[in-house]
Design an enzyme around this catalytic site. Structure first.
Site, PDB file in Angstrom:
ATOM      1  N   LYS A  59       0.821  -1.218   0.000  1.00  0.00           N
ATOM      2  CA  LYS A  59       0.000   0.000   0.000  1.00  0.00           C
ATOM      3  C   LYS A  59       0.853   1.267   0.000  1.00  0.00           C
ATOM      4  O   LYS A  59       0.400   2.320  -0.431  1.00  0.00           O
ATOM      5  CB  LYS A  59      -0.902   0.024   1.226  1.00  0.00           C
ATOM      6  CG  LYS A  59      -1.684  -1.243   1.469  1.00  0.00           C
ATOM      7  CD  LYS A  59      -2.867  -1.356   0.565  1.00  0.00           C
ATOM      8  CE  LYS A  59      -3.561  -2.685   0.769  1.00  0.00           C
ATOM      9  NZ  LYS A  59      -4.848  -2.806   0.166  1.00  0.00           N
TER      10      LYS A  59
HETATM   11  C1  LIG Z   1      -1.019  -7.758   2.398  1.00  0.00           C
HETATM   12  C2  LIG Z   1      -2.139  -7.651   1.417  1.00  0.00           C
HETATM   13  N1  LIG Z   1      -2.159  -8.507   0.398  1.00  0.00           N
HETATM   14  C3  LIG Z   1      -3.136  -8.458  -0.516  1.00  0.00           C
HETATM   15  C4  LIG Z   1      -4.161  -7.549  -0.440  1.00  0.00           C
HETATM   16  C5  LIG Z   1      -5.203  -7.551  -1.511  1.00  0.00           C
HETATM   17  O1  LIG Z   1      -5.087  -6.426  -2.348  1.00  0.00           O
HETATM   18  P1  LIG Z   1      -6.337  -5.892  -3.149  1.00  0.00           P
HETATM   19  O2  LIG Z   1      -7.348  -5.492  -2.145  1.00  0.00           O
HETATM   20  O3  LIG Z   1      -5.844  -4.760  -3.947  1.00  0.00           O
HETATM   21  O4  LIG Z   1      -6.826  -7.031  -3.959  1.00  0.00           O
HETATM   22  C6  LIG Z   1      -4.188  -6.636   0.619  1.00  0.00           C
HETATM   23  C7  LIG Z   1      -5.252  -5.618   0.796  1.00  0.00           C
HETATM   24  O5  LIG Z   1      -6.229  -5.555   0.161  1.00  0.00           O
HETATM   25  C8  LIG Z   1      -3.134  -6.670   1.545  1.00  0.00           C
HETATM   26  O6  LIG Z   1      -3.084  -5.786   2.537  1.00  0.00           O
HETATM   27  N1  LIG Z   2      -6.526  -5.023   2.308  1.00  0.00           N
HETATM   28  C1  LIG Z   2      -6.878  -3.671   2.484  1.00  0.00           C
HETATM   29  C2  LIG Z   2      -8.349  -3.452   2.404  1.00  0.00           C
HETATM   30  C3  LIG Z   2      -8.666  -2.136   1.792  1.00  0.00           C
HETATM   31  O1  LIG Z   2      -8.395  -2.222   0.441  1.00  0.00           O
HETATM   32  P1  LIG Z   2      -8.041  -1.009  -0.491  1.00  0.00           P
HETATM   33  O2  LIG Z   2      -6.927  -1.504  -1.335  1.00  0.00           O
HETATM   34  O3  LIG Z   2      -9.267  -0.711  -1.243  1.00  0.00           O
HETATM   35  O4  LIG Z   2      -7.627   0.153   0.350  1.00  0.00           O
HETATM   36  C4  LIG Z   2      -6.257  -3.228   3.803  1.00  0.00           C
HETATM   37  O5  LIG Z   2      -5.287  -3.837   4.200  1.00  0.00           O
HETATM   38  O6  LIG Z   2      -6.715  -2.310   4.427  1.00  0.00           O
END
Ligand SMILES: Cc1ncc(COP(=O)(O)O)c(C=O)c1O
Ligand SMILES: N[C@@H](CCOP(=O)(O)O)C(=O)O
Length: 469
Positions: free
Chosen positions: A112
């Site tokens: 993120k």
């Molecule tokens: C460590 C981790 N892996 C995978 C994901 C999945 O990513 P996305 O929500 O973009 O599919 C998230 C959060 O959503 C995450 O925090």
């Molecule tokens: N896995 C995310 C959930 C929120 O997803 P986002 O990518 O739409 O912000 C988290 O760890 O908070």
């Protein structure tokens, strides 16, 4: 560049306005009206560029008209300068043609940071220029929250409220959020699950009266800028593995479908991607769609990969929009039906189209632990549970051994000691220096019921540097 809503009824916006938005006024998500497409020669010429320069080339078309090149370059250099690894997103080989793209060298140890370090700087830049203040309300299953707080904590013109599901994130994740103090930073633990938190964010975009005229901005991947920044590392990985002359496949641990949607866009922008694997935990709505054309909500379960404990997957709507020939009315119909608990499948030819690129697997907790142990034994690499799900799915779903397979390493294992312990690898986990005293720090967090009005009242009471709006 203009951005349009997936539901077809909201006004088109430029980049600056899309950055300062979240859901469109019709409830849809913004996408570029026309996706830029790079030639193979152009992509090949980027080989060897430092990460921030590659980022400039990939993202420039999206911000054109809103941010001058020189300013954007400077912002990107600063953004990726805070990552602790020189390569920013290094590739680590697991075996022969299987690689992990390590996306956890940012300040909060999860992917993120790639987008939220940038988003904080872009918000600062745009808000200062406009002389405007905004409120952020974001939902997190653990990682977005700390990355957003870290990215925005110094923003003069932002008050940030992060909702996380009470007792359903790891202790490290919680502390990464609740130990950052500032009169503009607010952590709220909701007595519910992530979907409840996310639904409150979306409902707040639909009715913003509680903000008394202050603008609401999203830090979740409903905000286009999040997706935009995540496209870059697909180019970065492929270029290191012989792309674009050679195609590459990716396996992506998935919850809100944001990260993998960025990969889908990279492919549509000209990067040769052979296969995208949707890797879910037990909360497998996306796997059920990809494997059986059923998009139907089920009960949300707590797992060892809490960041992916998501059932209502925001960005899936962006894929559906493309699969339906960008017909906003069709998407509005599907989404209304889904919201009312209906679920749906799509016409066979649309689903077949999706399956040309996407494969999928749902991985349970036992398999997650087995994979952590297996990879540790084979390579000495310790995976976090989310990345382990990506590895398992890559090994089960891979179409060709000749095409390099890149698994997105979405978080550092130190964030998830429970899963690592259950995997039984017996390796001690050590927090990096900047977080070494995390367990001794004071925490600040408010627990609220799973109630939209209570959350909105809290935001309007504290939305102006801790004072009422
Ligand atoms: C460590 C981790 N892996 C995978 C994901 C999945 O990513 P996305 O929500 O973009 O599919 C998230 C959060 O959503 C995450 O925090
Ligand atoms: N896995 C995310 C959930 C929120 O997803 P986002 O990518 O739409 O912000 C988290 O760890 O908070």
């Amino acid at each position: 560049m203009r951005y349009i809503s997936t539901r077809g009824q909201a006004p088109a916006l430029n980049f600056e306005d899309v950055l300062l938005a979240g859901l469109a006024t019709d409830g849809g998500l913004y996408v570029p009206e026309n996706l830029p497409r790079f030639t193979q020669e152009e992509i090949a010429s980027w080989a060897g560029l430092p990460y921030h320069e590659l980022a400039f080339r990939v993202m420039r078309p999206f911000v054109t008209g809103s941010i001058p090149d020189a300013d954007f370059k400077k912002i990107l250099e600063e953004t990726y300068g805070v990552f602790s690894h020189n390569a920013v997103a290094p590739l680590r080989q697991l075996n022969g043609n299987e690689w992990v793209l390590e996306l956890f060298h940012g300040p909060t140890l999860a992917f993120k940071d790639f987008a939220l370090q940038l988003l904080g700087r872009l918000l600062d830049y745009v808000l200062e220029k406009r002389g405007e203040r905004v409120v952020i309300v974001g939902a997190t299953s653990g990682d977005t929250g700390s990355a957003a707080i870290e990215g925005c904590k110094h923003c003069e013109n932002v008050d940030i409220f992060i909702l996380h599901p009470h007792n359903r994130v790891s202790e490290v994740q919680r502390r990464q959020m609740t130990t950052i103090f500032g009169e503009n930073i607010h952590n709220i633990a909701i007595e519910g699950n992530f979907d409840d938190c996310q639904e409150m964010v979306k409902a707040s975009f639909a009715d913003q009266s509680f903000l008394k005229g202050t603008r609401l901005v999203a830090v979740n991947s409903i905000n286009w800028a999040r997706i935009m920044a995540q496209i870059v590392y697909y180019f970065h990985a492929a270029l290191q593995l012989g792309g674009p002359a050679r195609s590459v496949s990716f396996s992506v641990p998935t919850g809100n479908f944001g990260d993998i949607f960025a990969g889908y866009l990279a492919r549509n922008m000209g990067l040769p991607i052979n296969q995208l694997i949707v890797a879910t935990n037990r909360n497998d709505i996306l796997h059920r769609f990809m494997s059986g054309n059923q998009y139907v909500k089920e009960t949300l379960h707590a797992t060892l990969s809490p960041s992916m404990d998501i059932m209502v997957s925001s960005n899936f709507e962006r894929l559906l929009f493309d699969l339906h020939g960008r017909n906003g009315a069709a998407i509005a119909g599907l989404m209304d039906n889904f919201k009312q608990g209906g679920g749906f499948s799509v016409e066979q030819e649309r689903w077949t189209e999706a399956r040309k690129l996407f494969d999928s697997l749902a991985v349970d907790d036992a398999q997650t632990c087995e994979t952590i142990a297996e990879v540790f034994e084979q390579t000495g690499e310790l995976l976090d549970p989310h990345t382990a799900i990506g590895v398992k799915a890559a090994r089960e779903c891979r179409r060709s051994l000749d095409i390099p397979m890149v698994i997105l390493g979405t978080a550092h294992p130190v964030k998830f000691p429970d899963a690592v312990e259950k995997a039984g690898v017996g390796k001690a986990l050590e927090l990096p220096v900047h977080l070494a005293d995390l367990f001794e720090r004071d925490e600040r967090c408010t627990v609220l019921p799973n109630d939209l009005k209570a959350v909105q009242a809290f935001v309007s009471q504290h939305g102006n540097r801790g004072k009422p709006l």
